[in-house]
Enzyme design. Sequence first.
Site, PDB file in Angstrom:
ATOM      1  N   HIS A 182      10.071  18.910 -12.135  1.00 36.69           N
ATOM      2  CA  HIS A 182      11.183  18.264 -12.833  1.00 36.69           C
ATOM      3  C   HIS A 182      10.744  17.890 -14.254  1.00 36.69           C
ATOM      4  O   HIS A 182       9.552  17.656 -14.502  1.00 36.69           O
ATOM      5  CB  HIS A 182      11.602  17.012 -12.050  1.00 36.69           C
ATOM      6  CG  HIS A 182      12.781  16.304 -12.605  1.00 36.69           C
ATOM      7  ND1 HIS A 182      12.683  15.358 -13.606  1.00 36.69           N
ATOM      8  CD2 HIS A 182      14.107  16.378 -12.302  1.00 36.69           C
ATOM      9  CE1 HIS A 182      13.883  14.893 -13.898  1.00 36.69           C
ATOM     10  NE2 HIS A 182      14.759  15.499 -13.120  1.00 36.69           N
ATOM     11  N   VAL A 184      10.583  15.231 -16.072  1.00 32.56           N
ATOM     12  CA  VAL A 184       9.764  14.037 -16.340  1.00 32.56           C
ATOM     13  C   VAL A 184       8.412  14.078 -15.633  1.00 32.56           C
ATOM     14  O   VAL A 184       7.602  13.167 -15.791  1.00 32.56           O
ATOM     15  CB  VAL A 184      10.490  12.725 -15.954  1.00 32.56           C
ATOM     16  CG1 VAL A 184      11.739  12.544 -16.775  1.00 32.56           C
ATOM     17  CG2 VAL A 184      10.779  12.666 -14.456  1.00 32.56           C
ATOM     18  N   LYS A 185       8.144  15.144 -14.852  1.00 36.95           N
ATOM     19  CA  LYS A 185       6.866  15.254 -14.161  1.00 36.95           C
ATOM     20  C   LYS A 185       5.783  15.786 -15.108  1.00 36.95           C
ATOM     21  O   LYS A 185       6.000  15.932 -16.296  1.00 36.95           O
ATOM     22  CB  LYS A 185       7.014  16.146 -12.920  1.00 36.95           C
ATOM     23  CG  LYS A 185       8.005  15.615 -11.886  1.00 36.95           C
ATOM     24  CD  LYS A 185       7.658  14.206 -11.413  1.00 36.95           C
ATOM     25  CE  LYS A 185       8.382  13.801 -10.135  1.00 36.95           C
ATOM     26  NZ  LYS A 185       9.841  13.842 -10.208  1.00 36.95           N
ATOM     27  N   ILE A 186       4.605  16.101 -14.561  1.00 33.25           N
ATOM     28  CA  ILE A 186       3.451  16.414 -15.404  1.00 33.25           C
ATOM     29  C   ILE A 186       3.656  17.703 -16.195  1.00 33.25           C
ATOM     30  O   ILE A 186       3.382  17.767 -17.383  1.00 33.25           O
ATOM     31  CB  ILE A 186       2.173  16.500 -14.546  1.00 33.25           C
ATOM     32  CG1 ILE A 186       2.054  15.272 -13.628  1.00 33.25           C
ATOM     33  CG2 ILE A 186       0.942  16.615 -15.440  1.00 33.25           C
ATOM     34  CD1 ILE A 186       2.072  13.937 -14.344  1.00 33.25           C
TER      35      ILE A 186
END
Length: 381
Positions: A182, A184-186
């Site tokens: 997603h 906003v993930k790493i």
Amino acid sequence: MIPYGRQDISEEDIAAVAEVLRSDFLTQGPTVPALETAICDMTGAGHAVACANGTAALHLACLAAGVSQGDMVWTSSLSFAASANCARYCGASIDFVDIDINTGNLCPKALADKLQNAGKKPKALVAVHFAGQPVDLKEISELCRQHGVILIEDASHALGATYEDSRIGDCRYSDFTTFSLHPVKIITSGEGGLVTTNNPEWAKKLQLYRSHGISKDIDDFEVASPGPWYYEMQTLGFNYRLTDIQAALALSQLKRLPEFIEKRNQLADHYRQALAGLPVVPLTASENRLSAYHLFVIRLAETSSINRDTLFHSLREKDIGCQVHYLPIHLMPYYRSLGFKKGDLPITEAFSEQVLSLPLYPTLTASQQDKVIQALQELLA
């Protein structure tokens, strides 16, 4: 507004996606297998299967593990709903294990006590690496082995994290590890997910369930193939495929994973130093593991002059996009309808009422972070 999290898209990322858009394959082409190979190389896992999103990854892991109606799955309530929903999708029951208030991660002692006293043991445990810091994998893995429980790591927050000398995703201590891609993930693919495992039979099941339950592998056919057009639907599967467009973005982003992890840790260290002396308690950072720092989470101390809700609104008024991670899953209306209630998980519930996630992402500038810190100093002085 300074968001609590956001993607970092480079010109190289855009070029990688454009290259696929100009190619013959937008989906079911060579880029998804290339991403899977790269994930195996990065984590050390034997097999990786890319899929539509992190929720699909969890569902696929449960399906491959044979979770079905009549089974029980345990997880942490301090997570996004998908960590529990994956069991319900399979018709299984769900139950929750309380957390360690210092880390937000599932508490091994609480797990040991629950396993000892459980009338019915779970088929699987979904262990969430909250905010990017790995859970106590050795202790949890040993407990799962003792009680015959399949261990699924929910590493949606933890791509790039390490536990002692083990990379999260290598499945040294677990049966499956799942990741989210997603924004906003790493790293991101827009939407996307991954499952790693070291079991070749489970890997084949992951691939089968990912694509309608259909196999084109002649070695798996139940009847002799009449020609190259032949395929078999061998089980009821899903359309959980990732496109080559998305895979190209993830594959390009993966090259910058070490840079992303280093930057997130630098930002977290600065927060810790700058907030020392204020009535806030950051999550405890364990020495034997490297957090991916998907989130930087603070708890308000009892000595704080304002409560969490007031702090949240005050920061938002200053254009600082803080967030609460998470509202306990077991207190959501759907799970309340299954019999869960307030008081079932006292530590999780207390934690959820105290916490706030501060802005943290690789492109957060020094001046933006200093604005967040100054606001906290003014509000909590």
